[in-house]
Design a protein around this motif. Structure first.
Motif, PDB file in Angstrom:
ATOM      1  N   PRO A 173       0.826  -1.216   0.000  1.00 28.00           N
ATOM      2  CA  PRO A 173       0.000   0.000   0.000  1.00 28.00           C
ATOM      3  C   PRO A 173       0.861   1.267   0.000  1.00 28.00           C
ATOM      4  CG  PRO A 173      -0.821  -1.594   1.595  1.00 28.00           C
ATOM      5  CD  PRO A 173       0.506  -2.112   1.133  1.00 28.00           C
ATOM      6  N   ASP A 174       0.434   2.262  -0.747  1.00 25.71           N
ATOM      7  CA  ASP A 174       1.189   3.518  -0.832  1.00 25.71           C
ATOM      8  C   ASP A 174       1.194   4.285   0.494  1.00 25.71           C
ATOM      9  OD1 ASP A 174       1.825   3.142  -3.512  1.00 25.71           O
ATOM     10  OD2 ASP A 174      -0.031   4.085  -4.201  1.00 25.71           O
ATOM     11  N   ASN A 175       0.185   4.050   1.329  1.00 21.58           N
ATOM     12  CA  ASN A 175       0.068   4.822   2.566  1.00 21.58           C
ATOM     13  C   ASN A 175       0.732   4.143   3.757  1.00 21.58           C
ATOM     14  OD1 ASN A 175      -1.762   2.705   2.716  1.00 21.58           O
ATOM     15  ND2 ASN A 175      -3.285   3.878   3.849  1.00 21.58           N
ATOM     16  N   VAL A 176       1.547   3.134   3.470  1.00 26.37           N
ATOM     17  CA  VAL A 176       2.193   2.368   4.548  1.00 26.37           C
ATOM     18  C   VAL A 176       3.708   2.471   4.435  1.00 26.37           C
ATOM     19  CG1 VAL A 176       2.639   0.023   5.382  1.00 26.37           C
ATOM     20  CG2 VAL A 176       0.297   0.737   4.878  1.00 26.37           C
ATOM     21  N   ARG A 177       4.375   2.589   5.606  1.00 24.89           N
ATOM     22  CA  ARG A 177       5.833   2.503   5.638  1.00 24.89           C
ATOM     23  C   ARG A 177       6.244   1.830   6.949  1.00 24.89           C
ATOM     24  NH1 ARG A 177       5.656   7.986   7.697  1.00 24.89           N
ATOM     25  NH2 ARG A 177       6.955   8.137   9.597  1.00 24.89           N
ATOM     26  N   TYR A 178       7.488   1.336   6.959  1.00 22.65           N
ATOM     27  CA  TYR A 178       8.026   0.698   8.155  1.00 22.65           C
ATOM     28  C   TYR A 178       9.318   1.419   8.543  1.00 22.65           C
ATOM     29  CZ  TYR A 178       4.729  -3.109   7.327  1.00 22.65           C
ATOM     30  OH  TYR A 178       3.588  -3.849   7.145  1.00 22.65           O
ATOM     31  N   ARG A 226       0.919   4.028   9.185  1.00 18.73           N
ATOM     32  CA  ARG A 226      -0.088   4.078   8.121  1.00 18.73           C
ATOM     33  C   ARG A 226      -0.744   5.455   8.125  1.00 18.73           C
ATOM     34  NH1 ARG A 226      -3.187   0.019   9.503  1.00 18.73           N
ATOM     35  NH2 ARG A 226      -2.183  -1.532   8.145  1.00 18.73           N
ATOM     36  N   ASP A 227      -0.767   6.075   6.950  1.00 19.22           N
ATOM     37  CA  ASP A 227      -1.318   7.427   6.811  1.00 19.22           C
ATOM     38  C   ASP A 227      -0.667   8.388   7.799  1.00 19.22           C
ATOM     39  OD1 ASP A 227      -3.117   6.702   4.751  1.00 19.22           O
ATOM     40  OD2 ASP A 227      -4.563   5.950   6.230  1.00 19.22           O
ATOM     41  N   GLY A 228       0.627   8.191   8.020  1.00 18.82           N
ATOM     42  CA  GLY A 228       1.374   9.088   8.890  1.00 18.82           C
ATOM     43  C   GLY A 228       1.186   8.838  10.368  1.00 18.82           C
ATOM     44  N   LYS A 229       0.436   7.802  10.752  1.00 21.64           N
ATOM     45  CA  LYS A 229       0.171   7.518  12.159  1.00 21.64           C
ATOM     46  C   LYS A 229       0.761   6.155  12.524  1.00 21.64           C
ATOM     47  CE  LYS A 229      -4.149  10.142  12.198  1.00 21.64           C
ATOM     48  NZ  LYS A 229      -5.612  10.080  12.453  1.00 21.64           N
TER      49      LYS A 229
END
Length: 495
Positions: free
Chosen positions: A384-389, A436-439
């Motif tokens: 997903p584009d709105n996810v990072r680790y 996710r989504d900056g949170k």
């Protein structure tokens, strides 16, 4: 005289009766018409003149074979050309010769033979229909055989130099569906046979009777369609990580580059477990490894394959930042220069592997780039584009180095010389945070790693009082792992 007259009258009567019988027999045997109720292939012949009936069957067979089949090229081919054939040209034939011969035999032989033959004449004569499918098929193939020469092409997926995923659609091939063609024509042929008596009534119309049908075309799809390929989920580059080996000697640089080549384009199915050991084995078989420093018992020593763990460690960093599950991973016994402590993944033949599971739910492709003494591992798949680790390593404690003293013949009594300055060891915890989504959604500990301290080596002269003390928290030699890290080959025996 009276008796002679009576006998004469009787004889004359018998002669008259015999004469009448032979006349009737002659009329019966020489009848020019077909016996009543006789049919040939369903065609009514009874009561017809024999020659007329024979001509009818001859003309029927000829007219039947002149019926036409008209095939129109399938619209799928963007073609409107058509071709017509007579049934005879397509291998269909009618044989009425046996029925005609049977009719002609009514006029042959002696009076007695013709009488007997007519008396026992079969009421049902046969007309034989035959077909040769090879003739039919060859005629169609001669007209449109080029259709069968096409071949389907698979859809393709290409990852470009600028990391774009480009798909090329597949193309179908076409084949003449001869089975379907026969399945359509055969019922019409059977109908024409069963309606022989009706058709024979109008031979002129029979010869112009035809059957029109489109050319049946079957589609041959390629093994790999665009839909199937896109369903694998290789949408974009989902992660990239780079490490530097600019300071590496040629042997180590060669090992890093060769292993990266073997790793390039590895594809994993959903839930498939990756094993780095397979990549090392493939590299060794295809390229071979060169001499470069490896870690053995906490020391850098000459060995074969030094540098392979930079590839596994670079891959590890890409994997954890893509959120995949780690199945097996261990840190080096010593810190490495190209990564922060807590973020490396070592390998030792037959002892330590690096393994992870493809938990993206789709396929995953690993790409590698080696350029200007930098190694980049890229992951292509679905994320997903709105996810990072986010990855964070925290040093929870340090380990002070031990002091090891050895007696030197070259030093005077009381002399002391530090030949290797010790280095601290560390205990490190590494965490992965899902955003996710900056949170922040969750935070998990990936590992707790221990990096051994490297001892301070001191040479002392003979007679010098040795301290023989271990630094606080230090470990002794027995605690060092007796394995060859960052290399290939047999492992060292346990201490």
């Amino acid at each position: 005289m009276k008796r002679i007259h009576v006998v004469f009258i009787v004889v004359l009567g018998l002669l008259l009766v015999a004469s009448a019988g032979w006349g009737a027999l002659s009329l019966y045997a020489n009848d020019s018409k077909v016996p009543e109720d006789v049919t040939a292939g369903g065609i009514q012949l009874g009561g017809m003149e024999i020659d007329e009936a024979a001509d009818l069957l001859t003309h029927y067979a000829d007219s039947w074979e002149k019926q036409q089949i008209v095939v129109l090229a399938n619209e799928a081919l963007d073609s409107t050309d058509s071709r017509e054939w007579t049934l005879k040209e397509l291998g269909y034939h009618v044989d009425a010769n046996s029925a005609i011969a049977a009719l002609k035999k009514l006029e042959k032989g002696s009076l007695i033979d013709r009488t007997r033959y007519r008396h026992s004449f079969e009421k049902t004569l046969s007309i034989n229909y035959s077909s040769d499918t090879e003739v039919f098929d060859d005629a169609v193939k001669k007209e449109w055989g080029w259709i069968d020469t096409s071949a389907p092409t698979n859809a393709t997926r290409v990852i470009t130099a600028n990391d774009r995923v480009v798909y090329t659609p597949s193309t179908n091939a076409y084949r003449i569906d001869l089975t379907s063609l026969h399945n359509q024509v055969d019922p019409w042929i059977k109908e024409a046979q069963s309606s022989a008596s009706v058709l024979a009534a109008d031979l002129a119309a029979l010869s112009t009777r035809g059957f029109h049908l489109p050319l049946p075309i079957s589609i041959v799809e390629p093994e790999v369609t665009l839909e199937k390929l896109k369903a694998e989920g290789i949408d974009r580059m989902i992660m990239s990580f780079t490490t530097d080996f600019a300071s590496s000697a040629e042997g180590r640089a060669y090992n890093v580059t060769s292993t990266a080549k073997a790793l390039n384009d590895v594809e994993l199915a959903p839930d498939e477990v990756f094993s780095y050991g397979k990549i090392v084995a493939a590299t060794e078989k295809k390229y071979g490894y060169r001499e470069a420093p490896v870690i053995q018992n906490g020391k850098l020593v000459p060995g074969i394959g030094g540098g392979i763990c930079q590839v596994s460690s670079t891959l590890y960093n890409a994997i954890i930042r893509a959120g995949l599950d780690i199945v097996e991973r261990r840190n080096h016994s010593l810190p490495v220069s190209y990564l922060p402590i807590g973020q490396d993944a070592t390998f030792a033949s037959g002892a330590i592997d690096f393994r992870f599971r493809n938990t993206t739910g789709k396929h995953l492709i690993i790409r590698t780039v080696v350029e200007d003494r930098k190694l980049t591992v890229k992951l292509f798949g679905t994320m997903p584009d709105n996810v990072r680790y986010d990855i964070e390593s925290v040093t929870t404690s340090t380990i002070e180095p031990t002091i090891r003293e050895t007696v030197s013949d070259t030093l005077p009594p009381g002399g002391r010389l530090i030949t290797q300055q010790g280095k601290q060891g560390y205990v490190v915890e590494t965490y992965r945070t899902l955003v996710r989504d900056g949170k922040v959604v969750s935070r998990e500990r990936l590992s707790k790693d221990k990096y051994n301290a490297q001892p301070t080596l001191v040479s002392v002269g003979k007679g010098t009082e040795t301290k023989g003390k271990l630094g606080p928290g230090a470990s002794n030699d027995a605690e060092q792992a007796p394995i060859i890290e960052d290399g290939v080959g047999a492992q060292a025996p346990s201490a």
